[in-house]
Design a protein around this motif. Structure first.
Motif, PDB file in Angstrom:
ATOM      1  N   GLY A 181     -50.336 -10.145  -5.544  1.00 26.39           N
ATOM      2  CA  GLY A 181     -51.013 -11.397  -5.846  1.00 26.39           C
ATOM      3  C   GLY A 181     -51.798 -11.404  -7.143  1.00 26.39           C
ATOM      4  N   THR A 182     -52.072 -10.234  -7.722  1.00 31.34           N
ATOM      5  CA  THR A 182     -52.837 -10.164  -8.968  1.00 31.34           C
ATOM      6  C   THR A 182     -52.648  -8.779  -9.566  1.00 31.34           C
ATOM      7  N   THR A 183     -53.222  -8.560 -10.736  1.00 31.49           N
ATOM      8  CA  THR A 183     -53.122  -7.258 -11.383  1.00 31.49           C
ATOM      9  C   THR A 183     -54.194  -6.314 -10.845  1.00 31.49           C
ATOM     10  N   ALA A 184     -53.952  -5.028 -11.042  1.00 26.81           N
ATOM     11  CA  ALA A 184     -54.901  -4.017 -10.581  1.00 26.81           C
ATOM     12  C   ALA A 184     -56.067  -3.918 -11.558  1.00 26.81           C
ATOM     13  N   THR A 185     -57.255  -4.230 -11.083  1.00 24.81           N
ATOM     14  CA  THR A 185     -58.492  -4.095 -11.845  1.00 24.81           C
ATOM     15  C   THR A 185     -59.524  -3.457 -10.918  1.00 24.81           C
ATOM     16  N   GLN A 186     -60.660  -3.126 -11.456  1.00 23.81           N
ATOM     17  CA  GLN A 186     -61.700  -2.559 -10.596  1.00 23.81           C
ATOM     18  C   GLN A 186     -62.123  -3.562  -9.537  1.00 23.81           C
ATOM     19  N   ASN A 187     -62.205  -4.825  -9.925  1.00 26.79           N
ATOM     20  CA  ASN A 187     -62.608  -5.865  -8.987  1.00 26.79           C
ATOM     21  C   ASN A 187     -61.575  -6.040  -7.872  1.00 26.79           C
ATOM     22  N   SER A 188     -60.290  -6.112  -8.242  1.00 28.19           N
ATOM     23  CA  SER A 188     -59.259  -6.291  -7.215  1.00 28.19           C
ATOM     24  C   SER A 188     -59.097  -5.045  -6.349  1.00 28.19           C
ATOM     25  N   ARG A 189     -59.331  -3.860  -6.930  1.00 30.91           N
ATOM     26  CA  ARG A 189     -59.286  -2.636  -6.126  1.00 30.91           C
ATOM     27  C   ARG A 189     -60.410  -2.639  -5.091  1.00 30.91           C
TER      28      ARG A 189
ATOM     29  N   PRO B 104     -54.724   2.213  -0.237  1.00 31.50           N
ATOM     30  CA  PRO B 104     -54.074   3.043  -1.251  1.00 31.50           C
ATOM     31  C   PRO B 104     -55.024   3.327  -2.405  1.00 31.50           C
ATOM     32  N   GLU B 105     -54.731   4.370  -3.144  1.00 25.28           N
ATOM     33  CA  GLU B 105     -55.628   4.793  -4.225  1.00 25.28           C
ATOM     34  C   GLU B 105     -55.324   4.097  -5.543  1.00 25.28           C
ATOM     35  N   HIS B 106     -54.028   3.844  -5.816  1.00 29.80           N
ATOM     36  CA  HIS B 106     -53.632   3.376  -7.144  1.00 29.80           C
ATOM     37  C   HIS B 106     -53.113   1.937  -7.158  1.00 29.80           C
ATOM     38  N   VAL B 107     -52.669   1.427  -6.043  1.00 35.04           N
ATOM     39  CA  VAL B 107     -52.105   0.078  -5.995  1.00 35.04           C
ATOM     40  C   VAL B 107     -52.927  -0.788  -5.052  1.00 35.04           C
ATOM     41  N   LEU B 108     -52.662  -2.083  -5.097  1.00 37.97           N
ATOM     42  CA  LEU B 108     -53.350  -3.012  -4.202  1.00 37.97           C
ATOM     43  C   LEU B 108     -52.533  -3.222  -2.941  1.00 37.97           C
ATOM     44  N   LEU B 109     -53.197  -3.482  -1.842  1.00 41.78           N
ATOM     45  CA  LEU B 109     -52.475  -3.801  -0.615  1.00 41.78           C
ATOM     46  C   LEU B 109     -51.684  -5.087  -0.806  1.00 41.78           C
ATOM     47  N   PRO B 110     -50.430  -5.112  -0.353  1.00 37.84           N
ATOM     48  CA  PRO B 110     -49.606  -6.304  -0.548  1.00 37.84           C
ATOM     49  C   PRO B 110     -49.939  -7.398   0.466  1.00 37.84           C
TER      50      PRO B 110
ATOM     51  N   GLY C 228     -50.594   6.341 -20.956  1.00 37.16           N
ATOM     52  CA  GLY C 228     -51.853   6.252 -21.694  1.00 37.16           C
ATOM     53  C   GLY C 228     -53.015   5.692 -20.902  1.00 37.16           C
ATOM     54  N   ILE C 229     -52.810   5.422 -19.614  1.00 34.46           N
ATOM     55  CA  ILE C 229     -53.914   4.939 -18.777  1.00 34.46           C
ATOM     56  C   ILE C 229     -54.459   6.117 -17.969  1.00 34.46           C
ATOM     57  N   PRO C 230     -55.684   6.556 -18.218  1.00 33.70           N
ATOM     58  CA  PRO C 230     -56.244   7.703 -17.492  1.00 33.70           C
ATOM     59  C   PRO C 230     -56.412   7.390 -15.999  1.00 33.70           C
ATOM     60  N   ARG C 231     -56.466   8.411 -15.211  1.00 32.16           N
ATOM     61  CA  ARG C 231     -56.700   8.260 -13.776  1.00 32.16           C
ATOM     62  C   ARG C 231     -58.016   7.507 -13.530  1.00 32.16           C
ATOM     63  N   GLY C 232     -57.948   6.522 -12.658  1.00 31.52           N
ATOM     64  CA  GLY C 232     -59.130   5.756 -12.332  1.00 31.52           C
ATOM     65  C   GLY C 232     -59.403   4.593 -13.274  1.00 31.52           C
ATOM     66  N   LYS C 233     -58.602   4.456 -14.331  1.00 28.85           N
ATOM     67  CA  LYS C 233     -58.762   3.350 -15.266  1.00 28.85           C
ATOM     68  C   LYS C 233     -57.649   2.326 -15.032  1.00 28.85           C
ATOM     69  N   PHE C 234     -57.750   1.186 -15.736  1.00 31.44           N
ATOM     70  CA  PHE C 234     -56.803   0.101 -15.526  1.00 31.44           C
ATOM     71  C   PHE C 234     -56.249  -0.394 -16.860  1.00 31.44           C
TER      72      PHE C 234
END
Length: 223
Positions: free
Chosen positions: A39-47, A62-68, A96-102
């Protein structure tokens, strides 16, 4: 969904309508239906929202993706059942995206288009599922099935972050001998091709400038 469902149903019925060719053969319009169950992109807010929802309903977050979200894709697949054979699932990772970043924090519009620093590579992991094997008889069962696929996607993202690659495809390794990966490069046909990105903005600026000049002339005539 209560608002969108009638429109979706109308469009999907048109997609699964059979047509008759001049030779009498029946056919369906070829189509790709692209869906984003997150439904949206992965950001800190959506996570954070995904984690709160997982805690509320008592499921693993999940750690890296959003629940569908299952409602839209369940409705589409149920409507198209019998006319669509496969669902293709794509998991995407940007180098180029570090772990924990978006991605939106790293590859901003300014960095990508002004500074010329896009991702060095975009990585895709494709899977194919037979619609006949997907549990469409019950939405709750489908929701569980879809969520399990997203947990698998989360594991794929963990492997990419840990190794820099998605897992290889055994089928590709056998048929092409390229160790299970297909690698290609995207280049512009000529160095200035990227300027086409700004063609719409440039045209808008020219039209705006012309209108302003015309308006100023009109004002000067009546002043």
């Amino acid at each position: 969904m209560a608002v969108d469902q009638p429109r979706l149903a109308h469009r999907l019925r048109k997609l699964k309508t059979h047509h008759t060719a001049p030779d009498g053969q029946k056919y369906l319009d070829p189509m790709w239906l692209l869906l984003f169950p997150e439904g949206t992109t992965a950001t800190q807010n959506s996570r954070n929202k995904s984690a709160k929802w997982a805690e509320k309903v008592g499921i693993k977050d999940p750690e890296h993706v959003l629940l569908p979200r299952s409602t839209g894709i369940y409705f589409c697949l149920s409507e198209l059942k019998g006319t669509v054979d496969y669902v293709y699932d794509c998991t995407v990772a940007y180098e180029g995206i570090p772990r924990g970043k978006f991605g939106e924090d790293i590859f901003t519009l300014q960095r990508t288009y002004i500074r010329g620093q896009p991702p060095k590579s975009v990585n895709f992991y494709w899977r194919r599922f037979r619609v006949a094997d997907i549990p469409l008889g019950n939405q709750e069962e489908f929701e569980v099935w879809l969520r399990e696929r997203w947990y698998e996607k989360d594991a794929l993202m963990e492997q990419y972050l840990s190794t820099g690659r998605f897992p290889p495809s055994p089928a590709e390794a056998v048929t092409t001998g390229n160790k299970g990966f297909i690698e290609t490069e995207v280049r512009t046909r000529y160095p200035w091709e990227f300027l086409q990105i700004y063609s719409v903005l440039g045209a808008f600026a020219l039209v705006t400038n012309l209108l302003l000049k015309t308006w100023n002339r009109v004002l000067s005539v009546f002043s």
